[in-house]
Write an enzyme that holds these catalytic residues in place. Structure first.
Site, PDB file in Angstrom:
ATOM      1  N   TRP A 153       7.425  20.084 -10.930  1.00  0.00           N
ATOM      2  CA  TRP A 153       6.572  20.560  -9.840  1.00  0.00           C
ATOM      3  C   TRP A 153       5.283  21.177 -10.355  1.00  0.00           C
ATOM      4  O   TRP A 153       4.226  21.028  -9.743  1.00  0.00           O
ATOM      5  CB  TRP A 153       7.336  21.515  -8.932  1.00  0.00           C
ATOM      6  CG  TRP A 153       8.458  20.816  -8.232  1.00  0.00           C
ATOM      7  CD1 TRP A 153       9.797  21.020  -8.403  1.00  0.00           C
ATOM      8  CD2 TRP A 153       8.351  19.740  -7.288  1.00  0.00           C
ATOM      9  NE1 TRP A 153      10.519  20.150  -7.625  1.00  0.00           N
ATOM     10  CE2 TRP A 153       9.662  19.354  -6.929  1.00  0.00           C
ATOM     11  CE3 TRP A 153       7.277  19.049  -6.709  1.00  0.00           C
ATOM     12  CZ2 TRP A 153       9.931  18.321  -6.023  1.00  0.00           C
ATOM     13  CZ3 TRP A 153       7.541  18.031  -5.808  1.00  0.00           C
ATOM     14  CH2 TRP A 153       8.844  17.676  -5.474  1.00  0.00           C
ATOM     15  N   ASP A 205       4.208  29.486  -7.182  1.00  0.00           N
ATOM     16  CA  ASP A 205       4.981  28.590  -6.327  1.00  0.00           C
ATOM     17  C   ASP A 205       6.404  29.157  -6.275  1.00  0.00           C
ATOM     18  O   ASP A 205       7.137  29.097  -7.264  1.00  0.00           O
ATOM     19  CB  ASP A 205       4.974  27.172  -6.925  1.00  0.00           C
ATOM     20  CG  ASP A 205       5.880  26.202  -6.161  1.00  0.00           C
ATOM     21  OD1 ASP A 205       6.552  26.628  -5.200  1.00  0.00           O
ATOM     22  OD2 ASP A 205       5.914  25.010  -6.538  1.00  0.00           O
ATOM     23  N   LYS A 261      14.030  25.273   1.616  1.00  0.00           N
ATOM     24  CA  LYS A 261      15.139  25.676   0.725  1.00  0.00           C
ATOM     25  C   LYS A 261      15.709  27.020   1.177  1.00  0.00           C
ATOM     26  O   LYS A 261      16.821  27.100   1.673  1.00  0.00           O
ATOM     27  CB  LYS A 261      14.667  25.716  -0.717  1.00  0.00           C
ATOM     28  CG  LYS A 261      14.250  24.331  -1.187  1.00  0.00           C
ATOM     29  CD  LYS A 261      13.288  24.379  -2.314  1.00  0.00           C
ATOM     30  CE  LYS A 261      12.527  23.093  -2.483  1.00  0.00           C
ATOM     31  NZ  LYS A 261      13.327  21.883  -2.621  1.00  0.00           N
TER      32      LYS A 261
HETATM   33  C1  LIG Z   1       9.390  24.398  -6.716  1.00  0.00           C
HETATM   34  C2  LIG Z   1       8.909  23.333  -5.784  1.00  0.00           C
HETATM   35  N1  LIG Z   1       7.594  23.230  -5.529  1.00  0.00           N
HETATM   36  C3  LIG Z   1       7.107  22.290  -4.712  1.00  0.00           C
HETATM   37  C4  LIG Z   1       7.942  21.382  -4.085  1.00  0.00           C
HETATM   38  C5  LIG Z   1       7.343  20.340  -3.176  1.00  0.00           C
HETATM   39  O1  LIG Z   1       7.597  20.691  -1.877  1.00  0.00           O
HETATM   40  P1  LIG Z   1       7.134  19.792  -0.622  1.00  0.00           P
HETATM   41  O2  LIG Z   1       8.083  18.652  -0.567  1.00  0.00           O
HETATM   42  O3  LIG Z   1       7.263  20.744   0.523  1.00  0.00           O
HETATM   43  O4  LIG Z   1       5.743  19.382  -0.850  1.00  0.00           O
HETATM   44  C6  LIG Z   1       9.317  21.451  -4.309  1.00  0.00           C
HETATM   45  C7  LIG Z   1      10.226  20.517  -3.626  1.00  0.00           C
HETATM   46  O5  LIG Z   1      11.398  20.425  -3.867  1.00  0.00           O
HETATM   47  C8  LIG Z   1       9.805  22.448  -5.191  1.00  0.00           C
HETATM   48  O6  LIG Z   1      11.121  22.550  -5.445  1.00  0.00           O
END
Ligand SMILES: Cc1ncc(COP(=O)(O)O)c(C=O)c1O
Length: 376
Positions: free
Chosen positions: A117, A186, A210
């Site tokens: 991520w 994040d 989540k």
């Molecule tokens: C730590 C983290 N950041 C970002 C994301 C991306 O999220 P989204 O699907 O809402 O863009 C995720 C998705 O699992 C994640 O676990």
């Protein structure tokens, strides 16, 4: 002709039976929240109209938004220095909005690369400006988060960016990194699972699906003086300042996701707040990690011991074939969603706030049994 709407989920598990759901996201929600939502879908607060059918500018939704913000502030101790925004585009849009807004042409941003991520966030930022990868976790297969002495920071960075909990590899920062520049986080997969020092951050974002609610809304907590540095000339929907000025109602907001998030905030408060959840989450994770550590090497943890996540427990059995068998046999015991992320394989138990302790106990006992009986 009358047709009956059927859900693809009505068979073979009709209303009533629920299983232990280890999905990494969208993920398990508190059952009381689901019960309330079920009633409010039909008729919320005696209004005669379901929550999905109210105008986003009417009194019912206005109150939902106000209460969600107030409960969020109370949970995290967020003062007037920070704005709380409910945005769309997922956490992934934040990967772009952050550099688009705050990374000037003559500036550098420090990124701590601790997994897929952050890697995606770095790719987005590089399209928009200069990035210094202050920690490259790919060199150690993302098995740990860096200590402060492992960071190669740049002087005068516009901001530094990290991911507090790495959902795929299963690592989590024990505390925010000390970077010296404005800190962006994040927190998608561990927000409100433990206390979070908002005052140390200029921006924290989290996709809801989540720990907070359904997909479709991203919570953004942003320091107001930092918000003022937003670059001019951005399209309205990509401009934090405009979203803040309009109280997250620049356009039609993701009403249902915000509503459920608000219910989840109230549920967390009823559990005793984030401190109480932190204790419970540590205990839950311990139960699963003990099953790994006591297996005599049958299960191999992915994360280094000092970086283990309390939200996503990642591990492997001796072979891919056994991983598959594990997932299948677990399903027979009503333990579902244990397959590792498609990019890395292996096994993963996501045990977010709403995941019950009993499910961790059931998994641990299944793991012990599987290691003893089904190893070949
Ligand atoms: C730590 C983290 N950041 C970002 C994301 C991306 O999220 P989204 O699907 O809402 O863009 C995720 C998705 O699992 C994640 O676990």
């Amino acid at each position: 002709m009358t047709t009956t709407a059927t859900s693809p989920l009505t068979e073979p598990n009709p209303l009533g039976a629920r299983v232990f759901n280890f999905s990494a996201g969208p993920a398990v929600l508190p059952e009381e929240v689901l019960e309330t939502a079920r009633q409010d879908l039909w008729n919320i607060g005696g209004s005669g109209v379901g929550v999905l059918e109210h105008s986003h500018r009417g009194p019912v939704i206005s109150r939902i938004l106000e209460e969600a913000e107030a409960d969020c502030r109370a949970l995290a101790g967020i003062g007037e220095d920070h704005a709380v925004l409910f945005l769309q585009g997922g956490a992934s849009l934040q990967f772009a909005m952050v550099p688009m807004s705050f990374l000037g042409a003559d500036q550098t941003a420090d990124y701590l690369d601790t997994g897929s991520w952050t890697n995606k966030a770095i790719t987005e930022a590089k399209q928009l400006g200069t990035v210094n990868v202050a920690f490259d976790g790919s060199r150690s297969s993302y098995d740990h988060v860096p200590g402060d002495d492992e960071l190669a920071l740049s002087d005068g960075a516009a901001y530094s960016y990290y991911c507090d909990n790495n959902t795929i590899s299963g690592t989590e920062f024990p505390r925010p990194p000390a970077t010296g520049s404005p800190l962006v986080c994040d927190a998608s997969s561990n927000i409100f699972s433990r206390p979070l020092d908002v005052s140390r951050h200029v921006l924290i974002f989290a996709g809801a699906q989540k720990n907070l609610g359904p997909a479709g809304c991203t919570l953004v907590i942003i320091r107001k003086d930092f918000l003022e540095r937003t670059r001019d000339g951005l399209p309205s929907m990509l401009d934090y300042r405009q979203h803040a000025e309009k109280g997250s109602r620049l356009n039609t907001p993701p009403v249902f996701a915000i509503y459920v998030m608000g219910l989840v905030f109230k549920w967390i408060r009823r559990q005793g707040g984030v401190e109480a959840l932190a204790t419970l989450n540590r205990e839950k994770a311990r139960i699963v990690y003990d099953a790994i550590d006591d297996s005599g090497g049958f299960y191999r943890p992915v994360a280094r011991a000092d970086s283990r996540s309390n939200m996503n427990v990642t591990f492997r059995s001796p072979s891919e074939a056994l991983d598959e068998k594990f997932v299948e046999k677990a399903k027979e015991r009503d333990l579902v969603g244990l397959k590792g992320h498609r990019s890395v394989g292996g096994l993963r138990a996501s045990i977010y706030n709403a995941f019950p302790r009993a499910g961790c106990e059931a998994l641990a006992s299944f793991m012990r049994e599987f290691a003893a009986k089904d190893r070949d």
